[in-house]
Motif scaffolding. Structure first.
Motif, PDB file in Angstrom:
ATOM      1  N   LEU A  84      14.644  40.368  -8.192  1.00 44.81           N
ATOM      2  CA  LEU A  84      13.366  40.562  -8.869  1.00 44.81           C
ATOM      3  C   LEU A  84      13.504  41.762  -9.792  1.00 44.81           C
ATOM      4  O   LEU A  84      13.868  42.857  -9.361  1.00 44.81           O
ATOM      5  CB  LEU A  84      12.252  40.827  -7.850  1.00 44.81           C
ATOM      6  CG  LEU A  84      10.874  41.222  -8.425  1.00 44.81           C
ATOM      7  CD1 LEU A  84      10.284  40.092  -9.252  1.00 44.81           C
ATOM      8  CD2 LEU A  84       9.923  41.645  -7.310  1.00 44.81           C
ATOM      9  N   LEU A  86      11.346  44.089 -12.362  1.00 44.14           N
ATOM     10  CA  LEU A  86      10.005  44.452 -12.794  1.00 44.14           C
ATOM     11  C   LEU A  86      10.087  45.221 -14.110  1.00 44.14           C
ATOM     12  O   LEU A  86      10.874  46.165 -14.241  1.00 44.14           O
ATOM     13  CB  LEU A  86       9.311  45.319 -11.741  1.00 44.14           C
ATOM     14  CG  LEU A  86       9.030  44.642 -10.397  1.00 44.14           C
ATOM     15  CD1 LEU A  86       8.411  45.644  -9.424  1.00 44.14           C
ATOM     16  CD2 LEU A  86       8.117  43.436 -10.568  1.00 44.14           C
ATOM     17  N   ALA A 136       9.484  39.976 -14.118  1.00 42.59           N
ATOM     18  CA  ALA A 136       8.026  39.911 -14.089  1.00 42.59           C
ATOM     19  C   ALA A 136       7.384  41.247 -14.440  1.00 42.59           C
ATOM     20  O   ALA A 136       7.962  42.315 -14.213  1.00 42.59           O
ATOM     21  CB  ALA A 136       7.545  39.475 -12.700  1.00 42.59           C
ATOM     22  N   ALA A 141       3.451  39.654 -10.986  1.00 38.98           N
ATOM     23  CA  ALA A 141       4.261  39.500  -9.778  1.00 38.98           C
ATOM     24  C   ALA A 141       3.393  39.640  -8.530  1.00 38.98           C
ATOM     25  O   ALA A 141       3.499  38.844  -7.585  1.00 38.98           O
ATOM     26  CB  ALA A 141       5.387  40.539  -9.766  1.00 38.98           C
ATOM     27  N   LEU A 150       5.380  33.398  -4.692  1.00 44.66           N
ATOM     28  CA  LEU A 150       6.620  34.130  -4.946  1.00 44.66           C
ATOM     29  C   LEU A 150       7.165  34.589  -3.611  1.00 44.66           C
ATOM     30  O   LEU A 150       6.674  35.545  -2.998  1.00 44.66           O
ATOM     31  CB  LEU A 150       6.370  35.324  -5.877  1.00 44.66           C
ATOM     32  CG  LEU A 150       7.588  36.189  -6.220  1.00 44.66           C
ATOM     33  CD1 LEU A 150       8.696  35.356  -6.844  1.00 44.66           C
ATOM     34  CD2 LEU A 150       7.188  37.330  -7.158  1.00 44.66           C
TER      35      LEU A 150
END
Length: 564
Positions: A84, A86, A136, A141, A150
């Motif tokens: 992931l 960010l 994201a 997110a 998710l």
């Protein structure tokens, strides 16, 4: 453990990357790692946590993307994401996703950008099918985590990119909530242009014995670039960079110039573009045979070429006597590279000019170069069409003067005398000058290049100064802007960065598109571009700010009853 990213020369193969990734990098034209890549990739491949201080333009996306893809080769094909990333804005989410796709295409890596303003149905479908990397914005997110769409159970790596900008946009609580929902044994990577106390606090809470990399604290600090080099920079959007370069070259008219690009592909594309504009450009990069390189250098030294467009690796060791200009088509990935590049002019008493094209997101890197070189690099205004017209007329006049001084015009006397039997002598001269001017390629068939603003924290803060209780509130929005009413204000804990984060995270606007923000006790007013106002209103109907869903509409003019 702290590293200064000053590492010497090297190749991507020396960083322990798999052959599949090396093949991709070679095909993309990357010839050597940047300093941040040299220092970050090995510990990230080993699974270490990392705290990196690096601005846009240093190559940090590849610094974390390549190790993620390397480790993913061993991870199997689970449905939930293994990584992931960010990021603060929709724009950066798209850019990082595209980079992952380029590097990981041969591996079949499934990449999904998640941000506001995009159809959530498509995101849900992609998540159900399974993805490897999710890039994201924090708000979106957290929305998916809350929906249960998710799944972070199999997450192995979390990357916080441009962490200081995310905090400035009000995403601190969202980041904490997201990290709390991830596995404790994850690898955590944090990149930030600055390391204020808030970033250091996140690192202490969420990173385990991280490797620390600090760009800019280098042996080059304090070095002075030669005063014989006139330095300047120009802010320009990526799409307009070829036109901006061509215009600067038309104005500067260098005897010989070297233009530095990041990759082989960029070298080839820019060489074609500059030749199309009438320049005599030659490409030089690591994908060329030595015989080709020798021919290129011969043309440059013989004066049959005036532009050399090259990568850093290919240009090493070159000393071109007639070189007058150095152009950084991109901001160099490290201050040392900038110092080395511009040192190619201004040698042995020769004066030189160094020009740098700066994309808005690269402005921080320019400031880092200024700190290291201890010299200010003035940001100039790109030449307008009027400037270009004036310069080309001047060049035409100089060419005509040279022709008049050569004293070999007698052959054309009969032609001129025959024309003056029918036309006035001044009209004949005007027609001749027009033909000479247009034959030089000087026809003005271009458009103005739009001005852009640097994406700096300072500028955003300046644009969003809060007007307490509306005391200094201007009743008319700036030209081209619409003022939106938000039903939340200071009593709800709303700050300018909360509003900016919501708008940038949910719409197609980025932070620098947003104008003045005024926060009263029970409401807020935000200026956005007129053309995007309806999009912002629609996007924010589906989101919350500080846990509350605001009413968002155009501000009403209380005197006329109309909306603005």
């Amino acid at each position: 453990m702290t590293m200064n990213a000053t590492g010497g020369e090297g190749t991507f193969a020396e960083l322990g990357l798999r052959s599949e990734l090396l093949d991709v990098l070679s095909a993309l034209g990357y010839e050597e790692p940047t300093p941040i890549q040299r220092e970050a990739i090995p510990p990230l491949v080993e699974g270490r946590d990392l705290l990196g201080q690096a601005a846009t333009g240093t190559g940090k996306t590849a610094a974390f993307a390549l190790p993620v893809l390397q480790r993913m080769l061993h991870s199997g094909g689970d449905a939930g994401p293994a990584t992931l990333v960010l990021v603060p804005t929709r724009e950066l989410a798209v850019q990082v996703s595209e980079a992952f796709h380029r590097y990981g295409r041969i591996l079949g890596t499934r990449v999904l950008p998640i941000y506001g303003g995009a159809p959530i149905g498509r995101q849900l479908q992609a998540l159900r099918r399974g993805v490897d990397v999710v890039v994201a914005t924090p708000g979106r997110a957290l929305d998916h985590i809350g929906r249960g769409t998710l799944d972070l159970e199999g997450l192995r790596t979390v990357v916080l990119d441009e962490a200081d900008e995310m905090l400035d946009m009000g995403f601190a609580d969202d980041i904490e909530a997201i990290l709390a929902a991830t596995p404790e044994d994850r690898q955590t990577v944090l990149f930030s242009a600055t390391i204020p106390l808030r970033i250091d606090g996140i690192a202490r809470r969420h990173l385990r014995d991280p490797v620390r990399i600090e760009m800019g604290h280098t042996a080059a600090e304090g070095r002075q670039t030669t005063p014989l080099v006139e330095q300047s920079a120009y802010l320009v959007a990526r799409a307009h960079k070829p036109a901006a370069l061509g215009r600067l070259l038309d104005i500067e008219a260098p005897t010989a110039a070297i233009i530095f690009c990041r990759t082989r592909d960029e070298v080839d594309q820019l060489t074609e573009a500059m030749n199309g504009r009438g320049h005599r450009a030659e490409a030089l990069h690591g994908g060329m045979e030595q015989e080709q390189r020798d021919r290129v250098m011969s043309r440059l030294r013989a004066g049959t070429a005036d532009l050399l467009i090259a990568t850093d690796v290919a240009a090493r060791g070159l000393d071109i006597e007639q070189l007058t200009h150095v152009v950084n088509y991109n901001v160099p990935s490290a201050p040392e590279a900038y110092v080395h590049r511009i040192g190619r002019v201004g040698r042995a008493g020769r004066e030189g000019v160094a020009l740098t094209l700066v994309e808005p997101r690269e402005h921080r890197m320019l400031k880092a170069i200024e700190r290291v070189t201890r010299q200010r690099i003035p940001v100039g205004r790109l030449p307008t069409l009027a400037d270009l017209h004036t310069r080309r007329m001047e060049l035409t006049r100089v060419a005509l003067e040279e022709c008049l001084l050569q004293d070999d015009l007698e052959h054309f006397r009969v032609l001129v005398e025959s024309l003056t039997d029918e036309f006035d002598l001044m009209e004949v001269a005007l027609a001749a000058v027009k033909l000479a001017h247009e034959s030089s390629g000087a026809a003005l068939d271009e458009e103005e290049i739009p001005e852009v603003a640097p994406r700096t924290v300072e500028k955003r803060r300046g644009q969003r100064e809060t007007a307490r209780d509306g005391e200094r509130r201007a009743r008319t929005p700036a030209g081209g802007m619409a003022r939106l009413f938000f039903s939340l204000g200071r009593s709800a804990g709303i700050r300018p960065q909360d509003l900016v984060g919501a708008i940038a995270g949910e719409s197609s606007l980025s932070g620098h598109d947003i104008g003045a923000i005024e926060i009263a006790d029970r409401f807020s007013l935000v200026e956005v571009p007129q053309a995007a106002a309806n999009e912002v209103i629609a996007a924010l109907r589906r989101t919350t700010i500080k846990g509350r869903r605001p009413t968002v509409r155009r501000e009403r003019d209380t005197r006329s009853g109309r909306t603005r």
